[in-house]
Design a protein around this motif. Structure first.
Motif, PDB file in Angstrom:
ATOM      1  N   VAL A   1       0.837  -1.157   0.044  1.00  0.00           N
ATOM      2  CA  VAL A   1      -0.090   0.094  -0.149  1.00  0.00           C
ATOM      3  C   VAL A   1       0.889   1.269   0.023  1.00  0.00           C
ATOM      4  N   ILE A   2       0.796   1.952  -1.068  1.00  0.00           N
ATOM      5  CA  ILE A   2       1.885   3.392  -1.352  1.00  0.00           C
ATOM      6  C   ILE A   2       1.086   4.485  -1.709  1.00  0.00           C
ATOM      7  N   GLY A   3       1.863   5.252  -1.648  1.00  0.00           N
ATOM      8  CA  GLY A   3       1.317   6.732  -2.090  1.00  0.00           C
ATOM      9  C   GLY A   3       0.998   6.734  -3.706  1.00  0.00           C
ATOM     10  N   SER A   4       0.036   7.404  -4.029  1.00  0.00           N
ATOM     11  CA  SER A   4      -0.335   7.397  -5.485  1.00  0.00           C
ATOM     12  C   SER A   4       0.793   7.919  -6.305  1.00  0.00           C
ATOM     13  N   LYS A   5       1.257   6.920  -7.615  1.00  0.00           N
ATOM     14  CA  LYS A   5       2.388   7.383  -8.232  1.00  0.00           C
ATOM     15  C   LYS A   5       1.720   8.389  -9.332  1.00  0.00           C
ATOM     16  N   HIS A   6       0.648   8.328  -9.401  1.00  0.00           N
ATOM     17  CA  HIS A   6      -0.126   9.101 -10.417  1.00  0.00           C
ATOM     18  C   HIS A   6      -0.052  10.364  -9.932  1.00  0.00           C
ATOM     19  N   GLU A   7      -0.534  10.726  -8.595  1.00  0.00           N
ATOM     20  CA  GLU A   7      -0.426  12.094  -8.155  1.00  0.00           C
ATOM     21  C   GLU A   7       0.889  12.499  -7.898  1.00  0.00           C
ATOM     22  N   GLN A   8       1.789  11.814  -7.438  1.00  0.00           N
ATOM     23  CA  GLN A   8       3.249  12.177  -7.167  1.00  0.00           C
ATOM     24  C   GLN A   8       3.875  12.553  -8.451  1.00  0.00           C
ATOM     25  N   LEU A   9       3.716  12.153  -9.546  1.00  0.00           N
ATOM     26  CA  LEU A   9       4.338  12.429 -10.750  1.00  0.00           C
ATOM     27  C   LEU A   9       3.536  13.706 -11.274  1.00  0.00           C
ATOM     28  N   GLN A  10       2.318  13.868 -11.106  1.00  0.00           N
ATOM     29  CA  GLN A  10       1.713  15.207 -11.490  1.00  0.00           C
ATOM     30  C   GLN A  10       2.144  16.315 -10.671  1.00  0.00           C
ATOM     31  N   ALA A  11       2.627  16.200  -9.417  1.00  0.00           N
ATOM     32  CA  ALA A  11       3.150  16.882  -8.560  1.00  0.00           C
ATOM     33  C   ALA A  11       4.610  17.339  -9.087  1.00  0.00           C
ATOM     34  N   THR A  12       5.340  16.109  -9.500  1.00  0.00           N
ATOM     35  CA  THR A  12       6.591  16.564  -9.776  1.00  0.00           C
ATOM     36  C   THR A  12       6.701  17.347 -11.234  1.00  0.00           C
ATOM     37  N   ILE A  13       5.896  16.991 -12.034  1.00  0.00           N
ATOM     38  CA  ILE A  13       5.842  17.753 -13.418  1.00  0.00           C
ATOM     39  C   ILE A  13       5.307  19.265 -13.067  1.00  0.00           C
ATOM     40  N   GLN A  14       4.462  19.372 -12.290  1.00  0.00           N
ATOM     41  CA  GLN A  14       4.211  20.892 -12.166  1.00  0.00           C
ATOM     42  C   GLN A  14       5.141  21.731 -11.361  1.00  0.00           C
ATOM     43  N   SER A  15       6.017  21.009 -10.516  1.00  0.00           N
ATOM     44  CA  SER A  15       7.193  21.693  -9.799  1.00  0.00           C
ATOM     45  C   SER A  15       8.137  21.986 -10.908  1.00  0.00           C
ATOM     46  N   LEU A  16       8.557  21.030 -11.765  1.00  0.00           N
ATOM     47  CA  LEU A  16       9.412  21.365 -12.816  1.00  0.00           C
ATOM     48  C   LEU A  16       8.902  22.343 -13.813  1.00  0.00           C
TER      49      LEU A  16
ATOM     50  N   SER B   1      10.079  15.438 -19.096  1.00  0.00           N
ATOM     51  CA  SER B   1       9.752  14.508 -20.152  1.00  0.00           C
ATOM     52  C   SER B   1       9.987  12.977 -19.730  1.00  0.00           C
ATOM     53  N   MET B   2      10.677  12.664 -18.680  1.00  0.00           N
ATOM     54  CA  MET B   2      10.631  11.363 -18.254  1.00  0.00           C
ATOM     55  C   MET B   2       9.559  11.367 -17.076  1.00  0.00           C
ATOM     56  N   ALA B   3       9.402  12.490 -16.591  1.00  0.00           N
ATOM     57  CA  ALA B   3       8.094  12.155 -15.656  1.00  0.00           C
ATOM     58  C   ALA B   3       6.809  12.031 -16.531  1.00  0.00           C
ATOM     59  N   MET B   4       6.658  12.619 -17.709  1.00  0.00           N
ATOM     60  CA  MET B   4       5.547  12.429 -18.349  1.00  0.00           C
ATOM     61  C   MET B   4       5.396  11.105 -18.897  1.00  0.00           C
ATOM     62  N   ASN B   5       6.548  10.392 -19.473  1.00  0.00           N
ATOM     63  CA  ASN B   5       6.471   9.261 -19.814  1.00  0.00           C
ATOM     64  C   ASN B   5       5.908   8.436 -18.637  1.00  0.00           C
ATOM     65  N   GLN B   6       6.522   8.507 -17.496  1.00  0.00           N
ATOM     66  CA  GLN B   6       6.040   7.603 -16.414  1.00  0.00           C
ATOM     67  C   GLN B   6       4.696   7.673 -16.196  1.00  0.00           C
ATOM     68  N   LEU B   7       3.983   9.009 -16.281  1.00  0.00           N
ATOM     69  CA  LEU B   7       2.672   9.292 -15.982  1.00  0.00           C
ATOM     70  C   LEU B   7       1.688   8.562 -17.091  1.00  0.00           C
ATOM     71  N   VAL B   8       2.034   8.520 -18.146  1.00  0.00           N
ATOM     72  CA  VAL B   8       1.585   8.010 -19.164  1.00  0.00           C
ATOM     73  C   VAL B   8       1.176   6.324 -18.891  1.00  0.00           C
ATOM     74  N   VAL B   9       2.438   5.929 -18.289  1.00  0.00           N
ATOM     75  CA  VAL B   9       2.461   4.166 -17.818  1.00  0.00           C
ATOM     76  C   VAL B   9       1.467   4.235 -16.843  1.00  0.00           C
ATOM     77  N   GLU B  10       1.469   5.066 -15.936  1.00  0.00           N
ATOM     78  CA  GLU B  10       0.615   4.982 -14.713  1.00  0.00           C
ATOM     79  C   GLU B  10      -1.031   5.152 -15.105  1.00  0.00           C
ATOM     80  N   GLN B  11      -1.266   6.070 -15.999  1.00  0.00           N
ATOM     81  CA  GLN B  11      -2.493   6.295 -16.755  1.00  0.00           C
ATOM     82  C   GLN B  11      -2.840   4.992 -17.357  1.00  0.00           C
ATOM     83  N   GLU B  12      -2.103   4.402 -18.039  1.00  0.00           N
ATOM     84  CA  GLU B  12      -2.387   3.070 -18.736  1.00  0.00           C
ATOM     85  C   GLU B  12      -2.801   2.124 -17.977  1.00  0.00           C
ATOM     86  N   LYS B  13      -2.043   1.915 -16.612  1.00  0.00           N
ATOM     87  CA  LYS B  13      -1.940   1.018 -15.784  1.00  0.00           C
ATOM     88  C   LYS B  13      -3.589   1.029 -14.959  1.00  0.00           C
TER      89      LYS B  13
END
Length: 329
Positions: A224-239, A261-273
């Motif tokens: 049980v972990i923190g949402s990767k989707h939300e964490q990546l969104q926060a990272t992209i916004q900060s960048l 760009s790397m965070a956006m690619n990871q976000l796509v993976v999370e959205q597909e999941k």
């Protein structure tokens, strides 16, 4: 399903993630763990607990002395008082022992406050009698139009599987098993390095599996972990905010753009999941029997059902013959 019954649900991260959200908790997800020793380095987010599924054998439960529940008042511990509820109970054991940074939502926050002075049995009864939790759990019941009027009692089934939770609390790792009388200490960790608890949990999981001495390989471990989707969104916004204050020719901006760009690619993976989880959960709930019956009816009307059955029988015989021929060679 009769009111008050709890159904068996599948041990699957997509099921458990949606179950957590159905209870009202946001910002968390569940994912499967294949290698606990390296998991902490690859998780990429905070780990709040683990859910472990194993074949239950009462003869292997001795030798592990539970801590009296009233000796650890800061740990939420509930007995399992009804069959098939252990999956949701393990999830709740993680959620209700999570740090305050986890937003439990109104339903679970009120439940935690309401049951804070209850003993484990009363807490278990409160879980069982919660319509929200039972309905969320039972929403994953497989569609079954056939009612078994003489179900096999749990104790008579060939294989019984059970969920337990592992959580960190003030330097101690606890195993929370609703069939025990209290929490079981599974290890210790350095509070100055909170996430080190994962590495200290490894021996406890290995010991659990070793109890079966190689006779059982059906285990499942989920985090049980923190949402990767939300964490990546926060990272992209900060960048993006950092990039907005830099000149286009600034080398730092180029570096930040690469990270984005790397965070956006990871976000796509999370959205597909997430979309895959959604589709799989829809299929779990769908009743395919009407479709299957209609298909058989249409095949019979067109005269292709009997030939199809005959061909299937011949194919099966051929496969069996090929299997034994290969075995004898």
């Amino acid at each position: 399903m009769e009111n008050g019954n709890w159904t068996l649900i599948e041990s699957d991260p997509g099921v458990f993630t949606e179950l957590i959200r159905a209870i009202g908790v946001q910002g968390l997800e569940v994912e499967e763990v294949w290698d606990l020793e390296s998991y902490q380095a690859t998780a990429g987010t905070e780990i709040f607990g683990f859910i472990f599924l194993f074949k239950y054998d009462s003869s292997l439960q001795g030798g592990r002395q539970p801590v009296p529940w009233d000796n650890v008042p800061n740990v939420f511990f509930a007995n399992q008082v009804i069959n098939n509820a252990c999956a949701t109970q393990a999830i709740l054991s993680v959620l209700l022992n999570a740090p305050e940074s986890v937003q439990l939502g109104n339903e679970l926050t009120e439940f935690k406050a309401f049951t804070s002075e209850f003993d484990p049995e009363l807490k278990g009864l409160a879980i069982t009698n919660s319509d929200t939790m039972r309905n969320a759990h039972n929403s994953f019941a497989r569609a079954d139009p056939f009612v078994n009027e003489n179900p096999v009692p749990d104790e008579d089934k060939e294989d019984n599987f059970h969920f337990v939770a592992y959580i960190p609390k003030h330097g101690t790792i606890y195993e929370l098993d609703g069939l025990q009388q209290g929490p079981i200490i599974a290890g210790q960790y350095d509070q100055a390095n909170p996430q080190s608890w994962v590495q200290h949990l490894v021996p406890a999981i290995q010991a659990r599996m070793a109890q079966f001495a190689g006779t059982e390989i059906r285990f499942n471990l989920m985090a049980v972990i923190g949402s990767k989707h939300e964490q990546l969104q926060a990272t992209i916004q900060s960048l993006e905010q950092q990039m907005a204050h830099l000149d286009l020719a600034d080398p730092t901006r180029n570096m930040l753009e690469q990270e984005r760009s790397m965070a956006m690619n990871q976000l796509v993976v999370e959205q597909e999941k997430a979309e895959r989880y959604r589709r799989e959960n829809l299929r779990r709930r769908h009743n395919y029997l009407p479709f299957a019956l209609e298909l058989l009816k249409q095949m019979a009307r067109q005269g292709v059902l009997d030939p199809a059955i005959a061909k299937a029988k011949e194919d099966k015989k051929a496969k069996i013959a090929a299997h034994f021929a290969k075995k004898d060679s």
